[in-house]
Scaffold this motif. Structure first.
Motif, PDB file in Angstrom:
ATOM      1  N   LEU A 105      41.581  43.883  34.207  1.00 50.89           N
ATOM      2  CA  LEU A 105      40.688  42.756  34.003  1.00 50.89           C
ATOM      3  C   LEU A 105      39.486  42.754  34.946  1.00 50.89           C
ATOM      4  O   LEU A 105      38.569  41.946  34.792  1.00 50.89           O
ATOM      5  CB  LEU A 105      41.460  41.437  34.184  1.00 50.89           C
ATOM      6  CG  LEU A 105      42.710  41.233  33.332  1.00 50.89           C
ATOM      7  CD1 LEU A 105      43.328  39.883  33.644  1.00 50.89           C
ATOM      8  CD2 LEU A 105      42.393  41.351  31.845  1.00 50.89           C
ATOM      9  N   THR A 125      44.319  31.802  29.936  1.00 48.90           N
ATOM     10  CA  THR A 125      44.551  33.069  29.257  1.00 48.90           C
ATOM     11  C   THR A 125      45.767  32.938  28.348  1.00 48.90           C
ATOM     12  O   THR A 125      46.439  31.906  28.327  1.00 48.90           O
ATOM     13  CB  THR A 125      44.776  34.205  30.284  1.00 48.90           C
ATOM     14  OG1 THR A 125      44.778  35.463  29.608  1.00 48.90           O
ATOM     15  CG2 THR A 125      46.086  34.039  31.022  1.00 48.90           C
ATOM     16  N   HIS A 129      48.153  38.374  29.217  1.00 48.31           N
ATOM     17  CA  HIS A 129      47.407  38.670  30.437  1.00 48.31           C
ATOM     18  C   HIS A 129      47.900  37.886  31.656  1.00 48.31           C
ATOM     19  O   HIS A 129      47.313  38.011  32.736  1.00 48.31           O
ATOM     20  CB  HIS A 129      45.920  38.367  30.229  1.00 48.31           C
ATOM     21  CG  HIS A 129      45.298  39.115  29.099  1.00 48.31           C
ATOM     22  ND1 HIS A 129      45.098  40.482  29.123  1.00 48.31           N
ATOM     23  CD2 HIS A 129      44.840  38.685  27.896  1.00 48.31           C
ATOM     24  CE1 HIS A 129      44.536  40.857  27.985  1.00 48.31           C
ATOM     25  NE2 HIS A 129      44.370  39.798  27.227  1.00 48.31           N
TER      26      HIS A 129
END
Length: 331
Positions: A105, A125, A129
């Motif tokens: 990320l 999110t 994730h």
């Protein structure tokens, strides 16, 4: 870890440990649509390693709220892939196998920094994730931002996690704006409409930054409400799926319709599609099932589909300014 073709991975050894401990004769597997192509490979790995019989659910699966209870009744244990547990009922023989993204990320979060205008940033999110969201937190903090990870209600397992039907992690009034790390637009638009605050999308799959613009969604919803102005007969859709079933809300809406001289009929359904609704001749439907049904396929239904909030706006029980996406909340 087993890696799938769409940058997700899950712990196969964990599955083997459960099977060895439980010693089931028959094992069920349930997958969301995006993972069904992996189902034969996963079933083969389990059968080859354990010698057990595996049965795969072929029905659509729309989330952790959508357990295949028929399959569950024919097997000893079931593994539900791609979602985290929602704590909605006792499913002691269902094991949720989360599939975490292996995408870094770092780059996309750094790209988002110039777009952030506030100082207190709420990070949100999806479950894929959550295992790496702390890396995003550290990046933002290193650039002087105060980062807030909401905890959510009982349906939410991880801080910062949003569902298609639940944005409770955003309930903090402390945030100036939100950074959504993930793909797609539904979740961040839902947060925008729920909180009325700016949402920036950091999409790690596309490696791009987008600013949420809810105009198209809002326009569609206003049009749907307007189409129902003269509606008299309403079908109230109630899902049979355990995590979506809202009987009390449907009863409340039916009483509300009667108080406004409208006719309302409660319809129980499992799979809700345009084809399934064709034979019900009403002026409009009110959807109490998965909130995405009324939003994602708005143009595919012959009759308008309202959310409960929109029905209350139609009747004058709410103001137009109260328009927000429907949510299914826990405790």
């Amino acid at each position: 870890m087993v890696k799938t073709s769409n940058n997700l991975e899950f712990d196969l050894e964990y599955i083997f440990k459960i099977i060895n401990k439980q010693n089931p004769d028959k094992i069920g597997l349930q997958f969301p649509e995006g993972l069904k192509r992996q189902s034969f490979n996963i079933a083969s790995l389990i059968e080859d390693h354990t010698g057990k019989d595996v049965i795969i659910s072929g029905d659509p699966c729309f989330g952790a709220c959508d357990i295949d209870y028929y399959l569950l009744s024919t097997v000893d244990i079931m593994f539900h892939f791609g979602h985290s547990t929602m704590n909605i009922e006792d499913n002691s023989t269902v094991y949720f196998i989360e599939c975490q993204s292996n995408i870094d990320l770092t780059n996309v979060v750094k790209k988002a920094i110039p777009e952030l205008k506030g100082k207190k940033i709420g990070i949100i999110t999806t479950v894929q994730h959550t295992g790496k969201i702390q890396s995003a937190v550290k990046i933002l903090e290193s650039h002087g931002f105060e980062v807030i990870l909401g905890t959510g209600d009982s349906r939410i397992k991880y801080p910062g996690q949003v569902l298609g039907c639940n944005f409770s992690v955003t309930d903090s009034s402390q945030c100036d704006e939100y950074l959504y790390v993930g793909s797609g637009n539904f979740h961040p638009i839902g947060v925008y409409l729920s909180k009325g605050k700016r949402v920036i999308i950091a999409d790690p799959f596309m490696d791009e930054i987008r600013i949420v613009d809810p105009f198209k969604t809002m326009k569609q919803r206003y049009i749907v409400i307007a189409k129902c102005h003269d509606a008299i007969d309403f079908g109230i859709i109630v899902s049979k799926k355990g995590g979506q079933k809202r009987d009390k809300l449907a009863t409340k809406l039916k009483k509300l319709a009667k108080n406004h001289n409208k006719n309302a009929y409660i319809i129980y359904m499992d799979l809700i599609t345009p084809e399934q609704l064709l034979n019900f001749k009403v002026d409009a439907f009110i959807n109490t099932a998965c909130p995405r049904i009324a939003i994602d396929d708005v143009g595919n239904y012959q009759s308008p589909i309202l959310t409960p909030i929109e029905f209350e706006i139609l009747l004058g029980e709410r103001n137009w300014d109260d328009l927000a996406l429907d949510e299914i909340r826990g405790d």
